[in-house]
Design an enzyme around this catalytic site. Structure first.
Site, PDB file in Angstrom:
ATOM      1  N   HIS A  69       0.839  -1.205   0.000  1.00 15.17           N
ATOM      2  CA  HIS A  69       0.000   0.000   0.000  1.00 15.17           C
ATOM      3  C   HIS A  69       0.879   1.262   0.000  1.00 15.17           C
ATOM      4  CE1 HIS A  69      -3.451   2.562   1.284  1.00 15.17           C
ATOM      5  NE2 HIS A  69      -2.509   3.208   1.954  1.00 15.17           N
ATOM      6  N   GLU A  70       1.861   1.302   0.878  1.00 14.22           N
ATOM      7  CA  GLU A  70       2.732   2.483   0.965  1.00 14.22           C
ATOM      8  C   GLU A  70       3.618   2.619  -0.272  1.00 14.22           C
ATOM      9  OE1 GLU A  70       1.957   4.654   3.052  1.00 14.22           O
ATOM     10  OE2 GLU A  70       0.751   3.426   4.402  1.00 14.22           O
ATOM     11  N   HIS A  73       1.582   4.411  -2.711  1.00 15.88           N
ATOM     12  CA  HIS A  73       1.631   5.868  -2.527  1.00 15.88           C
ATOM     13  C   HIS A  73       2.886   6.447  -3.169  1.00 15.88           C
ATOM     14  CE1 HIS A  73      -1.856   6.722  -0.156  1.00 15.88           C
ATOM     15  NE2 HIS A  73      -1.521   5.899   0.818  1.00 15.88           N
TER      16      HIS A  73
END
Length: 144
Positions: A69-70, A73
């Protein structure tokens, strides 16, 4: 949505893996495991060093999802500071978070897995559980 899938496919091809920790390492992103009470993780850049901070108290599968997920980003929203937006503006971050979740789902559940099990009755939720993806975001998987 299709753009995210294509971005993930190019990334996997370039790095030869869908393991988010390996990709992060190859991209020079430091992964730090820390004690957090209320968050799973976050991404930041300090002194030009990109870092993914992961809650060490999560199980291994969920840590892998957080890293994916990061990483999403970092790749999809390199100039967006989500914690700043959340704390200092009224701007909605729902789209940004949904895109990072989709990135993680596409990275962790390759189409080849779904294709391999297409005649077994395996649901997307079951595939998500097997690959450490939270059931709440499994619906973001787009299968071609």
């Amino acid at each position: 949505m299709q753009l995210i899938k294509q971005t993930v496919q190019r990334l996997v091809k370039k790095h030869g893996t869908n393991d988010p920790a390996t990709i992060a390492s190859q991209k020079g992103i430091l992964i730090l495991y820390e004690d957090f009470k209320c968050i799973w993780g976050y991404f930041n850049i300090s002194r030009r060093i990109p870092m993914i901070h992961v809650n060490r108290n999560l199980d291994e599968h969920l840590q892998r999802f957080v890293i994916a997920h990061e990483l999403g980003h970092r790749i999809l929203h390199p100039k967006v500071n989500v914690p700043f937006l959340r704390a200092n503006t009224f701007q909605s971050i729902d789209r940004i978070e949904r895109e990072a979740n989709q990135f993680a789902v596409e990275l962790l559940i390759p189409d080849s897995v779904l294709y391999e099990y297409r005649h077994t009755g395996l649901t997307i939720g079951e595939a998500a559980a097997a690959y450490g993806v939270p059931e709440e975001v499994a619906h973001l998987k787009k299968f071609q």
